[in-house]
Design an enzyme around this catalytic site. Structure first.
Site, PDB file in Angstrom:
ATOM      1  N   CYS A   1      -2.542   5.182   5.323  1.00  0.00           N
ATOM      2  CA  CYS A   1      -4.466   5.514   5.716  1.00  0.00           C
ATOM      3  C   CYS A   1      -5.143   6.267   6.965  1.00  0.00           C
ATOM      4  O   CYS A   1      -4.194   5.769   8.117  1.00  0.00           O
ATOM      5  CB  CYS A   1      -4.867   4.224   4.637  1.00  0.00           C
ATOM      6  SG  CYS A   1      -4.775   2.769   6.229  1.00  0.00           S
TER       7      CYS A   1
ATOM      8  N   CYS B   1       0.756  -1.256  -0.302  1.00  0.00           N
ATOM      9  CA  CYS B   1      -0.003  -0.039  -0.241  1.00  0.00           C
ATOM     10  C   CYS B   1       0.890   1.184  -0.311  1.00  0.00           C
ATOM     11  O   CYS B   1       0.385   2.211  -0.152  1.00  0.00           O
ATOM     12  CB  CYS B   1      -0.904   0.195   1.089  1.00  0.00           C
ATOM     13  SG  CYS B   1      -0.102  -0.133   2.637  1.00  0.00           S
TER      14      CYS B   1
ATOM     15  N   ASP C   1       2.418   2.654   2.140  1.00  0.00           N
ATOM     16  CA  ASP C   1       1.800   3.116   3.939  1.00  0.00           C
ATOM     17  C   ASP C   1       3.755   3.018   4.334  1.00  0.00           C
ATOM     18  O   ASP C   1       4.089   2.519   4.614  1.00  0.00           O
ATOM     19  CB  ASP C   1       0.610   2.827   4.490  1.00  0.00           C
ATOM     20  CG  ASP C   1      -0.045   3.569   3.934  1.00  0.00           C
ATOM     21  OD1 ASP C   1      -0.014   3.785   3.030  1.00  0.00           O
ATOM     22  OD2 ASP C   1      -1.412   2.986   4.663  1.00  0.00           O
TER      23      ASP C   1
ATOM     24  N   CYS D   1      -3.045  -3.197   8.658  1.00  0.00           N
ATOM     25  CA  CYS D   1      -2.122  -1.240   9.332  1.00  0.00           C
ATOM     26  C   CYS D   1      -2.230  -1.220  10.863  1.00  0.00           C
ATOM     27  O   CYS D   1      -1.339  -0.514  10.892  1.00  0.00           O
ATOM     28  CB  CYS D   1      -4.082   0.044   8.919  1.00  0.00           C
ATOM     29  SG  CYS D   1      -4.283  -0.751   7.426  1.00  0.00           S
TER      30      CYS D   1
HETATM   31 FE1  FES Z   1      -1.921  -0.557   4.672  1.00  0.00          FE
HETATM   32 FE2  FES Z   1      -3.294   1.074   5.925  1.00  0.00          FE
HETATM   33  S1  FES Z   1      -3.718   0.466   3.453  1.00  0.00           S
HETATM   34  S2  FES Z   1      -1.434   0.848   6.194  1.00  0.00           S
END
Ligand code: FES
Length: 125
Positions: free
Chosen positions: A60, A35, A37, A104
């Protein structure tokens, strides 16, 4: 049913402990390649107690809420307790996360573990 609990929304909108600790003695940064992040944790540890903890999260809403809750769960606690923090505990404290958002909370656990590793390296423990 709402996708996110009120606690998730609260910690996303009003994240606790956001920022940088200039004289941190444990810093950890982790990311999720899928993702994209990124989460960075700063710890100030004195006498084996997490005196202060702050985070910066580029990610996110669930990642921000997870980082915020994770910092609340370890602040003021002994290092040994912080080492045992799991992503499940973070997700439970948030009253749950959707399955596809559980990673996450994993990022929050990993960021804290990484900062604790750094602290142990610095102190030679
Ligand atoms: Fe990857 Fe939240 S979508 S940490």
């Amino acid at each position: 049913m709402a996708l996110y609990s009120e606690k998730v929304m609260d910690h996303f909108r009003n994240p606790r402990n956001v920022g940088v600790i200039e004289d941190a003695n444990g810093i950890g940064e982790v990311g999720n390649a899928k993702c994209g992040d990124i989460m960075k944790m700063y710890l100030k540890i004195e006498d084996d107690i997490i005196k202060d903890v702050k985070f910066e999260t580029f990610g996110c809403g669930s990642a921000i809420a997870s980082s915020s809750m994770a910092t609340e769960l370890i602040k003021g606690k002994p290092v040994a307790d912080a080492m045992k923090l799991t992503n499940q505990a973070v997700a439970e404290a948030l009253d749950g996360l959707p399955d596809y958002k559980m990673h996450c909370s994993v990022l929050a656990e990993e960021a804290i573990k990484s900062a604790l590793d750094d602290y142990h390296k610095r102190t030679g423990e």
